[in-house]
Design a protein around this motif. Structure first.
Motif, PDB file in Angstrom:
ATOM      1  N   SER A 189      22.553   0.839  -6.277  1.00 42.34           N
ATOM      2  CA  SER A 189      23.258   1.928  -5.595  1.00 42.34           C
ATOM      3  C   SER A 189      22.616   3.237  -6.064  1.00 42.34           C
ATOM      4  O   SER A 189      22.627   4.214  -5.331  1.00 42.34           O
ATOM      5  CB  SER A 189      24.663   1.951  -6.488  1.00 42.34           C
ATOM      6  N   LYS A 190      21.849   3.297  -6.996  1.00 39.70           N
ATOM      7  CA  LYS A 190      21.091   4.845  -7.495  1.00 39.70           C
ATOM      8  C   LYS A 190      20.189   5.238  -6.495  1.00 39.70           C
ATOM      9  O   LYS A 190      19.528   6.183  -6.326  1.00 39.70           O
ATOM     10  CB  LYS A 190      20.814   4.641  -8.765  1.00 39.70           C
ATOM     11  N   LEU A 191      19.500   4.018  -5.417  1.00 34.42           N
ATOM     12  CA  LEU A 191      18.667   4.422  -4.638  1.00 34.42           C
ATOM     13  C   LEU A 191      19.037   4.426  -3.219  1.00 34.42           C
ATOM     14  O   LEU A 191      18.520   4.819  -2.288  1.00 34.42           O
ATOM     15  CB  LEU A 191      17.522   3.352  -4.606  1.00 34.42           C
ATOM     16  N   LYS A 192      20.124   3.913  -2.948  1.00 31.75           N
ATOM     17  CA  LYS A 192      20.955   3.926  -1.479  1.00 31.75           C
ATOM     18  C   LYS A 192      20.947   5.304  -0.885  1.00 31.75           C
ATOM     19  O   LYS A 192      21.111   5.372   0.411  1.00 31.75           O
ATOM     20  CB  LYS A 192      22.115   3.131  -1.683  1.00 31.75           C
ATOM     21  N   PHE A 193      21.324   6.329  -1.668  1.00 35.66           N
ATOM     22  CA  PHE A 193      22.017   7.509  -0.846  1.00 35.66           C
ATOM     23  C   PHE A 193      21.043   8.713  -1.341  1.00 35.66           C
ATOM     24  O   PHE A 193      21.119   9.849  -0.720  1.00 35.66           O
ATOM     25  CB  PHE A 193      23.226   7.773  -1.516  1.00 35.66           C
ATOM     26  N   ASP A 194      19.785   8.395  -1.596  1.00 37.02           N
ATOM     27  CA  ASP A 194      19.004   9.614  -1.905  1.00 37.02           C
ATOM     28  C   ASP A 194      17.596   9.410  -1.103  1.00 37.02           C
ATOM     29  O   ASP A 194      16.750   8.355  -1.563  1.00 37.02           O
ATOM     30  CB  ASP A 194      18.403   9.722  -3.293  1.00 37.02           C
ATOM     31  N   SER A 195      17.224  10.063  -0.021  1.00 36.28           N
ATOM     32  CA  SER A 195      16.064   9.768   0.637  1.00 36.28           C
ATOM     33  C   SER A 195      14.750  10.552   0.282  1.00 36.28           C
ATOM     34  O   SER A 195      13.908  10.255   0.689  1.00 36.28           O
ATOM     35  CB  SER A 195      16.271  10.026   2.340  1.00 36.28           C
ATOM     36  N   ASP A 247       0.830  -1.247  -0.017  1.00 38.13           N
ATOM     37  CA  ASP A 247      -0.089   0.075  -0.095  1.00 38.13           C
ATOM     38  C   ASP A 247       0.828   1.215   0.056  1.00 38.13           C
ATOM     39  O   ASP A 247       0.309   2.412  -0.590  1.00 38.13           O
ATOM     40  CB  ASP A 247      -0.936   0.004   1.217  1.00 38.13           C
ATOM     41  N   ASN A 248       2.065   1.117   0.402  1.00 38.37           N
ATOM     42  CA  ASN A 248       2.930   2.252   0.522  1.00 38.37           C
ATOM     43  C   ASN A 248       4.247   1.921   0.699  1.00 38.37           C
ATOM     44  O   ASN A 248       4.583   1.046   1.454  1.00 38.37           O
ATOM     45  CB  ASN A 248       2.344   3.291   1.749  1.00 38.37           C
ATOM     46  N   ILE A 249       5.211   2.717   0.154  1.00 39.39           N
ATOM     47  CA  ILE A 249       6.551   2.726   0.038  1.00 39.39           C
ATOM     48  C   ILE A 249       7.335   3.914   0.755  1.00 39.39           C
ATOM     49  O   ILE A 249       7.220   4.893  -0.253  1.00 39.39           O
ATOM     50  CB  ILE A 249       7.220   2.130  -1.155  1.00 39.39           C
ATOM     51  N   GLN A 250       7.834   4.029   1.829  1.00 41.74           N
ATOM     52  CA  GLN A 250       8.453   5.187   2.312  1.00 41.74           C
ATOM     53  C   GLN A 250      10.062   5.326   2.149  1.00 41.74           C
ATOM     54  O   GLN A 250      10.548   3.844   2.740  1.00 41.74           O
ATOM     55  CB  GLN A 250       7.942   5.232   3.703  1.00 41.74           C
ATOM     56  N   ASN A 251      10.755   5.944   1.727  1.00 38.67           N
ATOM     57  CA  ASN A 251      12.156   6.245   1.626  1.00 38.67           C
ATOM     58  C   ASN A 251      12.345   6.934   2.689  1.00 38.67           C
ATOM     59  O   ASN A 251      12.294   8.030   3.051  1.00 38.67           O
ATOM     60  CB  ASN A 251      12.430   6.987   0.136  1.00 38.67           C
ATOM     61  N   SER A 252      13.246   6.336   3.438  1.00 40.73           N
ATOM     62  CA  SER A 252      14.125   6.979   4.686  1.00 40.73           C
ATOM     63  C   SER A 252      15.767   7.185   4.399  1.00 40.73           C
ATOM     64  O   SER A 252      15.824   6.383   3.400  1.00 40.73           O
ATOM     65  CB  SER A 252      13.952   6.505   6.010  1.00 40.73           C
ATOM     66  N   ILE A 253      16.362   7.662   5.377  1.00 44.03           N
ATOM     67  CA  ILE A 253      17.722   7.596   5.102  1.00 44.03           C
ATOM     68  C   ILE A 253      18.597   6.385   4.958  1.00 44.03           C
ATOM     69  O   ILE A 253      19.237   6.305   3.742  1.00 44.03           O
ATOM     70  CB  ILE A 253      18.375   8.515   6.523  1.00 44.03           C
ATOM     71  N   ASN A 254      18.149   5.486   5.599  1.00 41.23           N
ATOM     72  CA  ASN A 254      18.928   4.223   5.778  1.00 41.23           C
ATOM     73  C   ASN A 254      17.922   2.940   5.181  1.00 41.23           C
ATOM     74  O   ASN A 254      18.539   1.978   5.116  1.00 41.23           O
ATOM     75  CB  ASN A 254      19.680   4.019   6.949  1.00 41.23           C
ATOM     76  N   SER A 255      16.661   3.050   5.104  1.00 41.82           N
ATOM     77  CA  SER A 255      15.940   2.089   4.735  1.00 41.82           C
ATOM     78  C   SER A 255      14.730   2.350   4.011  1.00 41.82           C
ATOM     79  O   SER A 255      14.308   3.702   3.739  1.00 41.82           O
ATOM     80  CB  SER A 255      15.566   1.437   6.132  1.00 41.82           C
ATOM     81  N   VAL A 256      13.710   1.434   3.561  1.00 41.44           N
ATOM     82  CA  VAL A 256      12.727   1.483   2.738  1.00 41.44           C
ATOM     83  C   VAL A 256      11.612   0.772   3.813  1.00 41.44           C
ATOM     84  O   VAL A 256      11.970  -0.377   4.288  1.00 41.44           O
ATOM     85  CB  VAL A 256      12.565   0.836   1.556  1.00 41.44           C
ATOM     86  N   ILE A 257      10.501   1.591   4.057  1.00 42.14           N
ATOM     87  CA  ILE A 257       9.358   1.036   4.843  1.00 42.14           C
ATOM     88  C   ILE A 257       8.286   0.679   3.951  1.00 42.14           C
ATOM     89  O   ILE A 257       7.654   1.490   3.295  1.00 42.14           O
ATOM     90  CB  ILE A 257       8.837   2.115   5.997  1.00 42.14           C
ATOM     91  N   LEU A 258       7.910  -0.527   3.976  1.00 48.86           N
ATOM     92  CA  LEU A 258       6.862  -0.956   3.174  1.00 48.86           C
ATOM     93  C   LEU A 258       5.617  -1.291   4.221  1.00 48.86           C
ATOM     94  O   LEU A 258       5.630  -1.841   5.219  1.00 48.86           O
ATOM     95  CB  LEU A 258       7.218  -2.527   2.585  1.00 48.86           C
ATOM     96  N   ILE A 271      13.302  -2.504   5.166  1.00 48.64           N
ATOM     97  CA  ILE A 271      14.280  -3.155   4.393  1.00 48.64           C
ATOM     98  C   ILE A 271      15.429  -2.193   4.203  1.00 48.64           C
ATOM     99  O   ILE A 271      15.320  -1.053   3.981  1.00 48.64           O
ATOM    100  CB  ILE A 271      14.206  -3.606   2.912  1.00 48.64           C
ATOM    101  N   ASP A 272      16.828  -2.750   4.588  1.00 49.42           N
ATOM    102  CA  ASP A 272      18.065  -1.857   4.773  1.00 49.42           C
ATOM    103  C   ASP A 272      18.203  -1.462   3.205  1.00 49.42           C
ATOM    104  O   ASP A 272      18.063  -2.297   2.454  1.00 49.42           O
ATOM    105  CB  ASP A 272      19.047  -2.641   5.464  1.00 49.42           C
ATOM    106  N   LYS A 273      18.468  -0.365   3.152  1.00 50.99           N
ATOM    107  CA  LYS A 273      18.843   0.341   1.578  1.00 50.99           C
ATOM    108  C   LYS A 273      20.109  -0.475   1.095  1.00 50.99           C
ATOM    109  O   LYS A 273      20.359  -0.185  -0.224  1.00 50.99           O
ATOM    110  CB  LYS A 273      18.948   1.923   1.570  1.00 50.99           C
ATOM    111  N   LYS A 274      20.887  -1.038   1.869  1.00 48.43           N
ATOM    112  CA  LYS A 274      22.239  -1.598   1.479  1.00 48.43           C
ATOM    113  C   LYS A 274      21.954  -3.008   0.434  1.00 48.43           C
ATOM    114  O   LYS A 274      22.646  -3.169  -0.145  1.00 48.43           O
ATOM    115  CB  LYS A 274      22.975  -2.083   2.650  1.00 48.43           C
TER     116      LYS A 274
END
Length: 140
Positions: free
Chosen positions: A107-113, A78-89, A100-103
């Motif tokens: 790579s193009k998604l890891k460093f852009d919140s 229903d929603n995907i939130q981008n945070s500094i170090n992770s993605v929240i589903l 889910i940890d952004k690691k």
């Protein structure tokens, strides 16, 4: 489960404070962390439960040991939130949110919140960092 136990919990000393309740398995490891809601009366309800033990699964097999593919194939995200170090589903169907940890992302998604992350950009094998089930407050 049958052999699980709950850490000592003193309601009198915790009244009106949010405090986690830990549930241990027979090996002494934490299986669940329960976060109760406290209200201004004696009614205590569960706000959310963090799932730490893979023996706890949804009917469709979702557990802390699952990967993104399990979500994508079985549930509507229903929603995907981008945070500094992770993605929240968020999966409203079962009241779950999964981190889910952004690691584990490209790579193009890891460093852009600020970038919008779509489900098709998350690798199937991306493991879960955290898994919670939340409960709605009852209509009183």
């Amino acid at each position: 489960m049958v052999n699980d136990s709950i850490a000592e919990f003193d309601l009198e000393s915790k009244f009106n404070k949010v405090s986690e309740i830990e549930v241990f398995n027979k090996e002494g490891n934490i299986s669940l962390v329960i976060e109760p809601n406290y209200q201004n009366d004696s009614l205590v309800t569960i706000n959310e439960v963090q799932i730490l033990d893979p023996k706890y699964r949804t009917k469709k097999g979702l557990s802390i040991d699952s990967n993104f593919k399990t979500i994508y194939e079985n549930y509507k995200i229903d929603n995907i939130q981008n945070s500094i170090n992770s993605v929240i589903l968020s999966i409203n169907e079962i009241g779950a949110y999964i981190v889910i940890d952004k690691k584990h992302l490209p790579s193009k998604l890891k460093f852009d919140s600020e970038i919008k992350i779509e489900a098709n950009q998350i690798p199937d094998e991306a493991p879960f960092k955290y898994f919670w089930i939340r409960f709605e407050e009852p209509n009183l």
